[in-house]
Motif scaffolding. Structure first.
Motif, PDB file in Angstrom:
ATOM      1  N   PRO A  65      49.738  72.669  26.407  1.00 53.37           N
ATOM      2  CA  PRO A  65      49.042  72.791  27.686  1.00 53.37           C
ATOM      3  C   PRO A  65      48.109  71.621  27.989  1.00 53.37           C
ATOM      4  O   PRO A  65      47.487  71.059  27.084  1.00 53.37           O
ATOM      5  N   THR A  66      48.051  71.260  29.253  1.00 53.98           N
ATOM      6  CA  THR A  66      47.121  70.261  29.770  1.00 53.98           C
ATOM      7  C   THR A  66      46.563  70.823  31.075  1.00 53.98           C
ATOM      8  O   THR A  66      47.082  71.817  31.607  1.00 53.98           O
ATOM      9  N   PRO A  67      45.517  70.209  31.625  1.00 55.39           N
ATOM     10  CA  PRO A  67      45.015  70.699  32.918  1.00 55.39           C
ATOM     11  C   PRO A  67      46.103  70.714  33.989  1.00 55.39           C
ATOM     12  O   PRO A  67      46.134  71.590  34.845  1.00 55.39           O
ATOM     13  N   ARG A  68      47.028  69.761  33.935  1.00 56.82           N
ATOM     14  CA  ARG A  68      48.075  69.683  34.953  1.00 56.82           C
ATOM     15  C   ARG A  68      49.087  70.806  34.827  1.00 56.82           C
ATOM     16  O   ARG A  68      49.495  71.399  35.829  1.00 56.82           O
ATOM     17  N   MET A  70      48.922  73.731  33.024  1.00 55.34           N
ATOM     18  CA  MET A  70      48.409  75.004  32.506  1.00 55.34           C
ATOM     19  C   MET A  70      49.076  76.223  33.153  1.00 55.34           C
ATOM     20  O   MET A  70      49.326  77.230  32.491  1.00 55.34           O
ATOM     21  N   VAL A  71      49.404  76.130  34.423  1.00 53.96           N
ATOM     22  CA  VAL A  71      50.013  77.273  35.101  1.00 53.96           C
ATOM     23  C   VAL A  71      51.354  77.638  34.468  1.00 53.96           C
ATOM     24  O   VAL A  71      51.761  78.804  34.485  1.00 53.96           O
ATOM     25  N   MET A  72      52.038  76.666  33.862  1.00 50.83           N
ATOM     26  CA  MET A  72      53.315  76.953  33.214  1.00 50.83           C
ATOM     27  C   MET A  72      53.162  77.913  32.039  1.00 50.83           C
ATOM     28  O   MET A  72      54.101  78.609  31.668  1.00 50.83           O
ATOM     29  N   PHE A  73      51.985  77.954  31.441  1.00 52.32           N
ATOM     30  CA  PHE A  73      51.752  78.777  30.256  1.00 52.32           C
ATOM     31  C   PHE A  73      51.273  80.181  30.619  1.00 52.32           C
ATOM     32  O   PHE A  73      51.090  81.016  29.746  1.00 52.32           O
ATOM     33  N   GLY A  74      51.060  80.403  31.906  1.00 48.35           N
ATOM     34  CA  GLY A  74      50.593  81.706  32.342  1.00 48.35           C
ATOM     35  C   GLY A  74      51.739  82.668  32.579  1.00 48.35           C
ATOM     36  O   GLY A  74      52.870  82.419  32.155  1.00 48.35           O
ATOM     37  N   VAL A  79      53.640  79.337  41.075  1.00 52.12           N
ATOM     38  CA  VAL A  79      54.104  78.010  41.488  1.00 52.12           C
ATOM     39  C   VAL A  79      53.456  76.937  40.629  1.00 52.12           C
ATOM     40  O   VAL A  79      52.254  76.986  40.362  1.00 52.12           O
ATOM     41  N   TYR A  80      54.255  75.981  40.198  1.00 51.91           N
ATOM     42  CA  TYR A  80      53.761  74.793  39.507  1.00 51.91           C
ATOM     43  C   TYR A  80      54.177  73.582  40.337  1.00 51.91           C
ATOM     44  O   TYR A  80      55.367  73.335  40.522  1.00 51.91           O
TER      45      TYR A  80
END
Length: 198
Positions: A65-68, A70-74, A79-80
């Motif tokens: 995960p990175t700030p960019r 992070m939504v992928m890990f939720g 939407v990413y």
């Protein structure tokens, strides 16, 4: 002719919920072909996508995960959005359970709703070129980084299930330098709205 195939004009199906995305990215990706994607009522039928899984190096989540990203890990169903080559926005749908960090890149649409708006945003008249690539479709639909991390089953997004079956083909992904041998690109067979033929 197969090269000029379009989907029959019909009303979009029922609205998809976030649970639709809580499956393997390899199930969701082909199932998105024929789904109608609308952003504030503007959009069309998805005709091309690519699957990305955290276990392969072409995925943005591969190194963690990175700030960019992070939504992928939720949880799934969000939407990413990221910037490609510092120029174009690209929109992805997060799939699988929280922590998996897998997503589907939306590569091309057949425009069906809000064509005048899309033409104005794109500065283009040709219907086939409005959404025939991930950057083009984000520009046409007005998708930016402001949409990242928003849920797919709430405004401004609306996803309508496909009506009937779509003739889905698969092939190698485009524009990447890693994991190039994975056949994780899916599209509507013969569609003239693809970013590139299969």
């Amino acid at each position: 002719m197969a090269q000029n195939r379009t989907l029959p004009k019909q009303e979009p199906g029922r609205l998809l919920k976030r649970a639709f995305f809580g499956r393997s990215v390899h199930e969701v990706a082909p199932d998105l072909i024929g789904v109608t994607l609308l952003v504030n009522g503007v959009g069309g039928v998805i005709v091309e996508v690519e699957a990305y899984h955290h276990t392969e190096p072409a995925a943005h989540s591969y190194r963690g995960p990175t700030p960019r990203n992070m939504v992928m890990f939720g949880p799934p169903g969000f939407v990413y959005v990221y910037r490609s080559y510092g120029i174009h926005w690209c929109v992805n749908f997060v799939c699988e359970k929280a922590g998996s960090a897998s997503a589907v890149l939306i590569r091309a649409l057949e425009p069906t709703h809000g064509l005048a708006t899309m033409r104005r945003r794109r500065g283009a008249e040709d219907e086939r070129s409005l959404c025939s690539g991930p950057g083009k479709l984000c520009q046409a639909l007005g998708i930016t980084i402001q949409h990242s991390a928003l849920p797919l089953d709430q405004p401004p997004f609306a996803l309508h299930a496909r009506v009937g079956k779509s003739d889905v083909v698969s092939g190698l992904r485009i524009g990447i330098t890693k994991a190039v041998d994975l056949p994780w690109r899916y599209g509507l067979k013969g569609s003239k709205f693809l970013s590139k033929p299969f």
